[in-house]
Design a protein around this motif. Structure first.
Motif, PDB file in Angstrom:
ATOM      1  N   UNK A  31       0.830  -1.205   0.000  1.00  0.00           N
ATOM      2  CA  UNK A  31       0.000   0.000   0.000  1.00  0.00           C
ATOM      3  C   UNK A  31       0.867   1.259   0.000  1.00  0.00           C
ATOM      4  N   UNK A  32       1.936   1.238   0.762  1.00  0.00           N
ATOM      5  CA  UNK A  32       2.867   2.363   0.792  1.00  0.00           C
ATOM      6  C   UNK A  32       3.502   2.569  -0.582  1.00  0.00           C
ATOM      7  N   UNK A  33       3.847   1.480  -1.250  1.00  0.00           N
ATOM      8  CA  UNK A  33       4.427   1.591  -2.592  1.00  0.00           C
ATOM      9  C   UNK A  33       3.404   2.129  -3.586  1.00  0.00           C
ATOM     10  N   UNK A  34       2.138   1.728  -3.426  1.00  0.00           N
ATOM     11  CA  UNK A  34       1.090   2.266  -4.299  1.00  0.00           C
ATOM     12  C   UNK A  34       0.925   3.771  -4.102  1.00  0.00           C
ATOM     13  N   UNK A  35       0.973   4.204  -2.861  1.00  0.00           N
ATOM     14  CA  UNK A  35       0.856   5.637  -2.569  1.00  0.00           C
ATOM     15  C   UNK A  35       2.055   6.395  -3.125  1.00  0.00           C
ATOM     16  N   UNK A  36       3.230   5.785  -3.065  1.00  0.00           N
ATOM     17  CA  UNK A  36       4.424   6.464  -3.565  1.00  0.00           C
ATOM     18  C   UNK A  36       4.439   6.573  -5.084  1.00  0.00           C
ATOM     19  N   UNK A  37       3.532   5.854  -5.763  1.00  0.00           N
ATOM     20  CA  UNK A  37       3.457   5.970  -7.215  1.00  0.00           C
ATOM     21  C   UNK A  37       3.109   7.383  -7.642  1.00  0.00           C
ATOM     22  N   UNK A  38       2.390   8.123  -6.787  1.00  0.00           N
ATOM     23  CA  UNK A  38       2.050   9.501  -7.133  1.00  0.00           C
ATOM     24  C   UNK A  38       3.294  10.387  -7.160  1.00  0.00           C
ATOM     25  N   UNK A  39       4.332  10.008  -6.399  1.00  0.00           N
ATOM     26  CA  UNK A  39       5.566  10.788  -6.373  1.00  0.00           C
ATOM     27  C   UNK A  39       6.601  10.297  -7.380  1.00  0.00           C
ATOM     28  N   UNK A  40       6.698   8.974  -7.512  1.00  0.00           N
ATOM     29  CA  UNK A  40       7.755   8.398  -8.339  1.00  0.00           C
ATOM     30  C   UNK A  40       7.283   7.890  -9.685  1.00  0.00           C
ATOM     31  N   UNK A  41       6.002   7.880  -9.927  1.00  0.00           N
ATOM     32  CA  UNK A  41       5.480   7.468 -11.220  1.00  0.00           C
ATOM     33  C   UNK A  41       5.521   5.975 -11.418  1.00  0.00           C
ATOM     34  N   UNK A  42       5.698   5.582 -12.646  1.00  0.00           N
ATOM     35  CA  UNK A  42       5.620   4.172 -13.023  1.00  0.00           C
ATOM     36  C   UNK A  42       6.775   3.353 -12.463  1.00  0.00           C
ATOM     37  N   UNK A  43       7.861   3.993 -12.054  1.00  0.00           N
ATOM     38  CA  UNK A  43       8.986   3.263 -11.484  1.00  0.00           C
ATOM     39  C   UNK A  43       8.582   2.567 -10.182  1.00  0.00           C
ATOM     40  N   UNK A  44       7.673   3.173  -9.445  1.00  0.00           N
ATOM     41  CA  UNK A  44       7.202   2.562  -8.196  1.00  0.00           C
ATOM     42  C   UNK A  44       6.347   1.333  -8.458  1.00  0.00           C
ATOM     43  N   UNK A  45       5.859   1.162  -9.689  1.00  0.00           N
ATOM     44  CA  UNK A  45       5.070  -0.022 -10.023  1.00  0.00           C
ATOM     45  C   UNK A  45       5.910  -1.291  -9.889  1.00  0.00           C
ATOM     46  N   UNK A  46       7.194  -1.196 -10.143  1.00  0.00           N
ATOM     47  CA  UNK A  46       8.096  -2.335  -9.958  1.00  0.00           C
ATOM     48  C   UNK A  46       8.136  -2.719  -8.482  1.00  0.00           C
ATOM     49  N   UNK A  47       8.201  -1.733  -7.624  1.00  0.00           N
ATOM     50  CA  UNK A  47       8.201  -1.985  -6.189  1.00  0.00           C
ATOM     51  C   UNK A  47       6.891  -2.612  -5.732  1.00  0.00           C
ATOM     52  N   UNK A  48       5.782  -2.135  -6.264  1.00  0.00           N
ATOM     53  CA  UNK A  48       4.471  -2.698  -5.919  1.00  0.00           C
ATOM     54  C   UNK A  48       4.406  -4.164  -6.329  1.00  0.00           C
ATOM     55  N   UNK A  49       4.853  -4.465  -7.533  1.00  0.00           N
ATOM     56  CA  UNK A  49       4.817  -5.840  -8.028  1.00  0.00           C
ATOM     57  C   UNK A  49       5.744  -6.746  -7.210  1.00  0.00           C
ATOM     58  N   UNK A  50       6.918  -6.256  -6.886  1.00  0.00           N
ATOM     59  CA  UNK A  50       7.881  -7.041  -6.129  1.00  0.00           C
ATOM     60  C   UNK A  50       7.381  -7.326  -4.719  1.00  0.00           C
ATOM     61  N   UNK A  51       6.956  -6.288  -4.015  1.00  0.00           N
ATOM     62  CA  UNK A  51       6.481  -6.460  -2.644  1.00  0.00           C
ATOM     63  C   UNK A  51       5.192  -7.283  -2.626  1.00  0.00           C
ATOM     64  N   UNK A  52       4.301  -7.033  -3.569  1.00  0.00           N
ATOM     65  CA  UNK A  52       3.068  -7.810  -3.640  1.00  0.00           C
ATOM     66  C   UNK A  52       3.334  -9.280  -3.912  1.00  0.00           C
ATOM     67  N   UNK A  53       4.229  -9.566  -4.816  1.00  0.00           N
ATOM     68  CA  UNK A  53       4.572 -10.955  -5.116  1.00  0.00           C
ATOM     69  C   UNK A  53       5.209 -11.670  -3.938  1.00  0.00           C
ATOM     70  N   UNK A  54       6.108 -10.986  -3.244  1.00  0.00           N
ATOM     71  CA  UNK A  54       6.741 -11.584  -2.068  1.00  0.00           C
ATOM     72  C   UNK A  54       5.725 -11.830  -0.959  1.00  0.00           C
ATOM     73  N   UNK A  55       4.797 -10.897  -0.793  1.00  0.00           N
ATOM     74  CA  UNK A  55       3.766 -11.058   0.226  1.00  0.00           C
ATOM     75  C   UNK A  55       2.857 -12.240  -0.109  1.00  0.00           C
ATOM     76  N   UNK A  56       2.469 -12.355  -1.359  1.00  0.00           N
ATOM     77  CA  UNK A  56       1.632 -13.487  -1.760  1.00  0.00           C
ATOM     78  C   UNK A  56       2.375 -14.816  -1.621  1.00  0.00           C
ATOM     79  N   UNK A  57       3.656 -14.816  -1.924  1.00  0.00           N
ATOM     80  CA  UNK A  57       4.461 -16.028  -1.743  1.00  0.00           C
ATOM     81  C   UNK A  57       4.549 -16.438  -0.284  1.00  0.00           C
ATOM     82  N   UNK A  58       4.629 -15.444   0.598  1.00  0.00           N
ATOM     83  CA  UNK A  58       4.673 -15.738   2.024  1.00  0.00           C
ATOM     84  C   UNK A  58       3.316 -16.261   2.500  1.00  0.00           C
ATOM     85  N   UNK A  59       2.233 -15.740   1.944  1.00  0.00           N
ATOM     86  CA  UNK A  59       0.899 -16.142   2.385  1.00  0.00           C
ATOM     87  C   UNK A  59       0.476 -17.502   1.822  1.00  0.00           C
ATOM     88  N   UNK A  60       0.622 -17.684   0.522  1.00  0.00           N
ATOM     89  CA  UNK A  60       0.118 -18.903  -0.094  1.00  0.00           C
ATOM     90  C   UNK A  60       1.049 -20.102   0.055  1.00  0.00           C
TER      91      UNK A  60
END
Length: 129
Positions: A31-60
């Protein structure tokens, strides 16, 4: 018994809650990475995908690697932020809380994988609480 059934029926509540804490910490980082997309643009999308994927890997999959990489990314990013930006009291409190949640997630995944491997190798169920 497969891993999902083992998770539902044999995993202790403490281990489950630790992993859930880690998942919540990862979700807030996403969520923090999604919010930072307003400041950093599309580059923060990589962070969202990375953190989201790691979180899903930890959960599933209760992956130790995902939990450890997520914790290391958190420590590195906050260490770099603290070096370049003067952080206030509220930021330090949030760092401690999210860091604690991610450490709990890491400990939970290590505990689960230890119990799962013991069951898989020796067919030994973990002790009841």
């Amino acid at each position: 018994m497969d891993q999902k059934t083992f998770w539902r029926e044999q995993t202790s509540q403490k281990t489950k809650s630790y992993i859930i804490w880690g998942v919540l910490g990862g979700a807030f980082l996403c969520l923090n990475a999604l919010i930072s997309m307003s400041f950093y643009g599309a580059l923060a999308l990589i962070s969202v995908a990375l953190v989201g994927g790691l979180t899903l890997g930890m959960y599933f999959k209760q992956s130790r690697v995902c939990a450890l990489v997520l914790l290391v990314l958190f420590v590195l990013s906050n260490g770099i932020s603290a070096y370049f930006i003067q952080l206030g009291v509220m930021e330090w409190i949030l760092i401690v809380v999210f860091g604690y949640a991610l450490v709990c997630g890491m400990l939970g995944t290590f505990s689960f994988q230890k119990e799962w491997r013991a069951y898989k190798n020796k067919n030994a169920l973990p002790p009841n609480e």
